[in-house]
Design an enzyme around this catalytic site. Structure first.
Site, PDB file in Angstrom:
ATOM      1  N   GLU A 166       0.821  -1.211   0.000  1.00 58.93           N
ATOM      2  CA  GLU A 166       0.000   0.000   0.000  1.00 58.93           C
ATOM      3  C   GLU A 166       0.859   1.266   0.000  1.00 58.93           C
ATOM      4  O   GLU A 166       0.620   2.202   0.762  1.00 58.93           O
ATOM      5  CB  GLU A 166      -0.971  -0.012   1.186  1.00 58.93           C
ATOM      6  CG  GLU A 166      -1.925  -1.193   1.136  1.00 58.93           C
ATOM      7  CD  GLU A 166      -2.926  -1.248   2.289  1.00 58.93           C
ATOM      8  OE1 GLU A 166      -2.650  -0.687   3.354  1.00 58.93           O
ATOM      9  OE2 GLU A 166      -3.989  -1.868   2.096  1.00 58.93           O
ATOM     10  N   ARG A 212      -6.021 -11.008  -4.781  1.00 58.41           N
ATOM     11  CA  ARG A 212      -5.419 -10.432  -3.581  1.00 58.41           C
ATOM     12  C   ARG A 212      -5.253 -11.480  -2.479  1.00 58.41           C
ATOM     13  O   ARG A 212      -4.310 -11.429  -1.692  1.00 58.41           O
ATOM     14  CB  ARG A 212      -6.290  -9.265  -3.115  1.00 58.41           C
ATOM     15  CG  ARG A 212      -5.722  -8.550  -1.930  1.00 58.41           C
ATOM     16  CD  ARG A 212      -6.468  -7.261  -1.677  1.00 58.41           C
ATOM     17  NE  ARG A 212      -6.208  -6.833  -0.318  1.00 58.41           N
ATOM     18  CZ  ARG A 212      -6.763  -5.780   0.260  1.00 58.41           C
ATOM     19  NH1 ARG A 212      -7.622  -5.037  -0.411  1.00 58.41           N
ATOM     20  NH2 ARG A 212      -6.470  -5.455   1.497  1.00 58.41           N
ATOM     21  N   LYS A 253      -1.636 -11.543   8.955  1.00 55.25           N
ATOM     22  CA  LYS A 253      -3.053 -11.301   9.265  1.00 55.25           C
ATOM     23  C   LYS A 253      -3.803 -12.627   9.283  1.00 55.25           C
ATOM     24  O   LYS A 253      -3.518 -13.510   8.461  1.00 55.25           O
ATOM     25  CB  LYS A 253      -3.685 -10.364   8.234  1.00 55.25           C
ATOM     26  CG  LYS A 253      -3.248  -8.915   8.403  1.00 55.25           C
ATOM     27  CD  LYS A 253      -4.075  -7.949   7.550  1.00 55.25           C
ATOM     28  CE  LYS A 253      -3.540  -6.537   7.744  1.00 55.25           C
ATOM     29  NZ  LYS A 253      -4.320  -5.504   7.036  1.00 55.25           N
ATOM     30  N   ASP A 277      -8.050  -9.073   4.440  1.00 52.58           N
ATOM     31  CA  ASP A 277      -7.889  -7.882   5.277  1.00 52.58           C
ATOM     32  C   ASP A 277      -8.968  -7.747   6.339  1.00 52.58           C
ATOM     33  O   ASP A 277      -9.795  -6.852   6.252  1.00 52.58           O
ATOM     34  CB  ASP A 277      -7.881  -6.629   4.377  1.00 52.58           C
ATOM     35  CG  ASP A 277      -7.360  -5.405   5.097  1.00 52.58           C
ATOM     36  OD1 ASP A 277      -6.912  -5.548   6.236  1.00 52.58           O
ATOM     37  OD2 ASP A 277      -7.397  -4.321   4.502  1.00 52.58           O
ATOM     38  N   GLU A 325     -12.422  -1.973  12.206  1.00 55.76           N
ATOM     39  CA  GLU A 325     -12.460  -1.332  10.886  1.00 55.76           C
ATOM     40  C   GLU A 325     -13.584  -1.872  10.011  1.00 55.76           C
ATOM     41  O   GLU A 325     -14.339  -1.112   9.422  1.00 55.76           O
ATOM     42  CB  GLU A 325     -11.104  -1.519  10.194  1.00 55.76           C
ATOM     43  CG  GLU A 325     -11.090  -0.960   8.791  1.00 55.76           C
ATOM     44  CD  GLU A 325      -9.737  -1.106   8.099  1.00 55.76           C
ATOM     45  OE1 GLU A 325      -8.801  -1.656   8.709  1.00 55.76           O
ATOM     46  OE2 GLU A 325      -9.624  -0.658   6.944  1.00 55.76           O
ATOM     47  N   TRP A 359      -8.008  -2.310  -6.154  1.00 55.26           N
ATOM     48  CA  TRP A 359      -7.653  -2.865  -4.839  1.00 55.26           C
ATOM     49  C   TRP A 359      -7.826  -4.379  -4.760  1.00 55.26           C
ATOM     50  O   TRP A 359      -7.368  -5.009  -3.804  1.00 55.26           O
ATOM     51  CB  TRP A 359      -8.481  -2.198  -3.742  1.00 55.26           C
ATOM     52  CG  TRP A 359      -8.109  -0.770  -3.565  1.00 55.26           C
ATOM     53  CD1 TRP A 359      -8.622   0.292  -4.233  1.00 55.26           C
ATOM     54  CD2 TRP A 359      -7.110  -0.240  -2.680  1.00 55.26           C
ATOM     55  NE1 TRP A 359      -8.008   1.452  -3.817  1.00 55.26           N
ATOM     56  CE2 TRP A 359      -7.087   1.164  -2.860  1.00 55.26           C
ATOM     57  CE3 TRP A 359      -6.239  -0.812  -1.743  1.00 55.26           C
ATOM     58  CZ2 TRP A 359      -6.214   2.003  -2.154  1.00 55.26           C
ATOM     59  CZ3 TRP A 359      -5.385   0.011  -1.035  1.00 55.26           C
ATOM     60  CH2 TRP A 359      -5.365   1.410  -1.237  1.00 55.26           C
TER      61      TRP A 359
END
Ligand code: BDP
Length: 697
Positions: free
Chosen positions: A288, A338, A362, A367, A395, A557
């Site tokens: 990123e 991704r 992670k 994500d 988030e 993305w």
């Protein structure tokens, strides 16, 4: 937020009643022993007990090498010696027993005594009732860390705390260190009470100002370390991979360049001169927009090892994040995925990382979505120390406006068995005891590096976490990092007992019952009214709050759902899709590959299916979407009315009640918005009506 009274979270003085009304003896020296002494004194001052050595005690906290222990403590020590031998408790473990009317906590090190004291606080009166057999407690994971994504300056887009939903930073204010060090001390105390022993104080995205924490602003970091140290919390720093150029004026940050290596070595030496117990570096590289080794044609192992070499003489570690992917993908190119990225980048590097590198992975491959499978990287790196990264800040799970108790999600992740057999679990991999060690088991002392890390949800908000009930997530993270086998519902009870002191009422169980009703299944409730069946995202780009089904659909993305008129989901199979299922060992590679065995809740993560595809539950995909979205919004309405009963009964403090009600109103509004947008979207795409005739368009 300054000026508002700070809520004590789960350690108000009332929570210390049992300890504070007793006669306490502390037999240990050193800084952490002083903390134990101070805590005991504060509690006894408040509740009328005493701390001292007048020959009569209810609670003894002592190191195992103490000479001349009181009789009961000596008999517990003798039993411990017989069972396992003193010296086996480790730096953080403790043993607890109650006999002859005395509660005894023994530890080999003072950190163990501190943790033992907090354990007694958790037990409350149960620690001073009937006899308790000798019980030994060890943390399963050695490093239990929180990452704060805090900036010193306020970032124009992200604010001061990136993905922070609890006000500003508790560490940084007005361009420098906060003057409110008491708040940091109170935070350290909360962390110690749940066993967190490491923290980063700046964002993984290292901006220009924060980069200087490594060099000319190091004094601020040292000041924070001084405040955290009495609670056994070590400071780590997020550092930029380009520090040698950005801070050192070198022409390159190439990790194999001798000048670069020398710069890291000397800079790190200075860090340790200022902070002798400094923990190490956390690095987000080639991700990123952050710089990294790829920019110099080097591998991530070469990058990580250079920093590791600088830290090694001082016992420091590098947490090197595996969150590496190209955020400028071509959405038309289905060969990129991704979800594959971390494994594609890192699996081949297994065995190439230095011993003091911890690869921070992670928990899911993408994500922190509401529902993801466990990352295949966790099974792919048997010769690498791994830490699993969770996100306590919400988030993608309601941003501390929605109630979403994440204990059950984390517990599921930690208990997952990456190789299918009953063990090892993810928790055992993260504890460093899994590989090739038949004896790996929770409760055993960790033999290696590794650990659990989470992105903190704390800010300078008077309730610490924005939503008062989000404190439970911080609490549960620490406790699960200590022992991943703990039951999330039991942890909620612990948190409730430590946090709320219900007024006398005709129905004393109401508080506990209501909090369970509101919180126990709140993760599934959140899941039910947001993105369905593991597909993920569908959130507003940028803020990640609220629904936007196609918000990321045609962007670089790489977070797609591929919904069209016929079906939805990402084909990640080997047979016809991105091949992602092949990154898992058996049995999971086969379980996920096959429509027949793929679990419903992950179906759209792995497969593209028609809307009429029938789930294991017997429902079609589209009917499942309608049903869960109606039910989810209804559950929120129920949560809201349940909470109102509590508030009306005066069982929670008025400021807490007001804040929770305000958040539940927003959760209700938002859940309805999600329900309506998702249902309408899929009705319009599929043309299929709701089987129950509810209004969906
Ligand atoms: C994503 C966040 C972003 C973080 C990134 C990370 O949206 O703000 O910088 O993770 O983990 O979830 O580095």
């Amino acid at each position: 937020m300054t000026g508002d009274a700070i809520h004590p979270a789960w350690l108000p003085d009332e929570a210390w009643q049992a300890v504070g009304s007793r006669r306490v003896l502390v037999r240990a020296d050193g800084p952490l022993a002083r903390t134990v002494m101070q805590e005991a004194t504060r509690a006894t001052d408040h509740h009328g007990g005493s701390v001292g050595d007048d020959g009569r005690f209810d609670l003894v906290l002592a190191l195992t090498d103490t000479v001349g222990l009181p009789d009961t403590a000596a008999s517990v020590l003798a039993e411990l010696d017989y069972r396992s031998g003193r010296g086996t408790l480790g730096t953080e473990g403790f043993a607890l027993a109650r006999r002859g009317g005395v509660t005894v906590v023994l530890a080999d090190g003072t950190a163990g005594l501190l943790y033992g004291l907090f354990h007694v606080v958790r037990l409350g009166e149960a620690a001073f009732g009937a006899a308790l057999p000798l019980d030994v407690h060890h943390p399963v994971t050695a490093r239990r860390m929180l990452n704060h994504w805090d900036n010193i300056d306020t970032h124009p887009v992200m604010g001061q705390v990136e993905r922070g939903y609890s006000g500003g930073s508790i560490f940084w204010r007005d361009g420098g260190l906060t003057p409110d060090l008491d708040r940091i001390r109170a935070y350290a105390r909360l962390l110690a009470s749940v066993g967190v022993n490491a923290i980063t104080v700046n964002n993984v995205n290292v901006h220009a100002t924060e980069a200087h924490l490594l060099t000319d602003r190091l004094g601020d970091v040292a000041a924070l370390a001084d405040v955290l140290r009495p609670y056994h919390v070590r400071v780590h720093l997020s550092v930029g991979f380009n520090s040698p150029t950005a801070l050192g004026g070198l022409p390159t940050a190439d990790p194999l360049d001798p000048d670069v290596r020398a710069w890291w070595a000397e800079t790190t030496r200075q860090v340790y001169a200022a902070i002798p117990d400094f923990g190490g570096y956390v690095v987000k590289a080639d991700s990123e927009g952050q710089p990294g080794p790829f920019g110099y044609g080097r591998t991530h192992a070469e990058g990580a090892n250079t920093l590791a070499a600088a830290l090694e003489p001082f016992g420091g570690v590098v947490h090197w994040r595996a969150f590496v992917y190209d955020h400028r993908q071509d959405w038309r190119d289905r060969s990129t995925d991704r979800a594959r990225a971390a494994h594609d980048h890192f699996a081949a590097l297994d065995g190439h990382f230095a011993g003091n590198v911890i690869l921070q992975v992670k928990h899911g491959p993408i994500d922190f979505q509401t529902r993801e499978p466990v990352s295949p990287v966790i099974a792919a790196m048997p010769s690498t120390h791994l830490a699993v990264e969770l996100q306590v800040t919400q988030e993608y799970t309601g941003q501390q406006r929605h109630v979403c108790y994440l204990g059950p999600m984390w517990s599921e992740v930690l208990a997952f068995t990456p190789w299918g057999a009953t063990r090892p679990t993810v928790a055992e991999v993260a504890s460093g005891v899994a590989h090739g060690d038949e004896r790996a088991a929770p409760g055993r002392r960790p033999s290696g590096q590794g650990g659990l890390v989470a992105v903190s949800n704390v800010g300078d908000d008077p309730f610490w976490t924005g939503h008062p009930l989000a404190q439970a997530n911080l609490y549960a993270f620490g406790r699960l990092a200590w022992n991943p086998l703990l039951d999330p519902a039991t942890l909620l009870d612990e948190w409730i007992d430590l946090t709320f002191t219900p007024a006398a009422t005709a129905d004393p169980g109401l508080l506990r019952r209501t909090l369970h009703e509101v919180m126990d299944g709140s993760w599934q409730v959140y899941e039910s009214y947001t993105a369905p069946l593991g597909v993920g995202f569908m959130v507003r780009p940028g803020s990640h709050y609220g629904p936007d089904v196609d918000g990321y659909e045609y962007t670089p993305w790489g977070t797609y759902h591929f919904a069209d008129r016929d079906g939805i989901g990402v084909d990640r199979t080997r047979a016809t899709g991105t091949g992602y299922t092949g990154q898992y060992p058996k049995p999971w590679s086969d379980v996920y590959e096959s429509l027949a065995s793929c679990p419903d809740e992950l179906l759209l993560f792995f497969h593209h299916v028609p809307y009429t595809h029938v789930l294991h539950s017997g429902k079609t995909v589209v009917q499942h979407i309608y049903d869960t979205h109606f039910a989810g919004a209804e559950r929120v309405a129920l949560m809201r009315s349940n909470w109102a009963r509590l508030g009306d009964a005066g069982l929670v403090a008025p400021d807490v009640d007001a804040r929770v009600r305000e958040r539940l109103d927003e959760q209700m509004r938002c859940a309805q918005e999600w329900r309506d947008q998702i249902n309408t979207y899929f009705y319009r795409k599929s043309g299929i009506l709701d089987a129950h005739g509810r209004r969906i368009h």
